[in-house]
Design a protein around this motif. Structure first.
Motif, PDB file in Angstrom:
ATOM      1  N   LEU A 129       0.819  -1.210   0.000  1.00 12.87           N
ATOM      2  CA  LEU A 129       0.000   0.000   0.000  1.00 12.87           C
ATOM      3  C   LEU A 129       0.855   1.263   0.000  1.00 12.87           C
ATOM      4  O   LEU A 129       0.455   2.279  -0.570  1.00 12.87           O
ATOM      5  CB  LEU A 129      -0.962  -0.002   1.190  1.00 12.87           C
ATOM      6  N   SER A 176      -5.321   7.845   5.920  1.00  9.22           N
ATOM      7  CA  SER A 176      -5.616   7.235   4.628  1.00  9.22           C
ATOM      8  C   SER A 176      -5.027   5.831   4.532  1.00  9.22           C
ATOM      9  O   SER A 176      -5.699   4.890   4.106  1.00  9.22           O
ATOM     10  CB  SER A 176      -5.058   8.121   3.510  1.00  9.22           C
ATOM     11  N   MET A 180      -6.971   2.258   4.168  1.00 11.00           N
ATOM     12  CA  MET A 180      -6.638   1.332   3.078  1.00 11.00           C
ATOM     13  C   MET A 180      -6.313  -0.050   3.641  1.00 11.00           C
ATOM     14  O   MET A 180      -6.718  -1.062   3.073  1.00 11.00           O
ATOM     15  CB  MET A 180      -5.447   1.869   2.280  1.00 11.00           C
ATOM     16  N   ARG A 184      -8.508  -3.310   2.670  1.00 14.91           N
ATOM     17  CA  ARG A 184      -7.865  -4.444   2.014  1.00 14.91           C
ATOM     18  C   ARG A 184      -7.831  -5.665   2.910  1.00 14.91           C
ATOM     19  O   ARG A 184      -7.962  -6.782   2.452  1.00 14.91           O
ATOM     20  CB  ARG A 184      -6.440  -4.089   1.585  1.00 14.91           C
TER      21      ARG A 184
END
Length: 191
Positions: A129, A176, A180, A184
């Motif tokens: 990521l 952020s 994420m 995920r």
């Protein structure tokens, strides 16, 4: 083989200039002696001494790139071992404190510390990521967490108005990244 003062100063300058091979040289040259010394002096195991050495090298690197170490008053080995001594003492006394925003990310990554396999997958996920998070987040997070830059140094390097702007942006980036990871992690099969 022991380094001379001139060789030590040359290594410091090369690290300042971004030469990672000099840091690797220091790591390889002093790790065995440090681990032996740490295990004997502090009665810690091999894994603890390896962790302490790695932390000491990271601290040495930060001191060099942030300009805190301009010249030596002792050998580089002595300086590194002094950092290592402080690292070990801190580790033996108390756990590391994290900012509340960082603590949330760490907790989400290590929700089940017993499940090492899942932890490793989460770490790999975060690494993936980080490659997709985009700029300026990638640069800010890498400079702060992996290269040890201060907020002021990041502001200067990335040409932000001041360190408060960087702090705000870092928090946004961390939030952020955290969302994420959660998204995920819920959607991927780690088995």
């Amino acid at each position: 083989m022991e380094q001379t003062y001139t060789e030590d100063q040359t290594l410091i300058q090369r690290i300042k200039d971004g030469d990672e091979t000099s840091l690797i040289k220091i790591y390889k040259e002093y790790r065995p002696a440090f681990q032996q010394w740490a295990q004997h002096s502090y009665r810690i195991d091999e894994e603890q001494s390896a962790d302490a050495f790695q932390d000491a090298v990271v601290c040495l690197y930060r001191n060099i790139v942030q300009g805190k170490l301009e010249s030596l008053t002792s050998s580089l080995k002595t300086y590194l071992f002094a950092i290592g001594k402080n690292v070990i003492r801190k580790k033996l006394q108390q756990p590391v404190a994290l900012e509340s925003s960082e603590l949330g990310l760490v907790e989400s990554l290590h929700a089940d510390p017993i499940d090492q396999f899942a932890t490793n997958d989460r770490q790999r996920l975060v690494a993936r990521l980080m490659e997709t998070i985009g700029e300026p987040c990638k640069s800010i997070l890498e400079l702060f967490y992996f290269r040890g830059f201060s907020m002021e140094a990041i502001a200067e390097r990335l040409q932000y108005k001041n360190e408060n702007v960087v702090k705000t942006q870092k928090l946004r980036c961390l939030t952020s990244l955290k969302s994420m990871v959660r998204e995920r992690y819920q959607n991927e099969d780690f088995v």
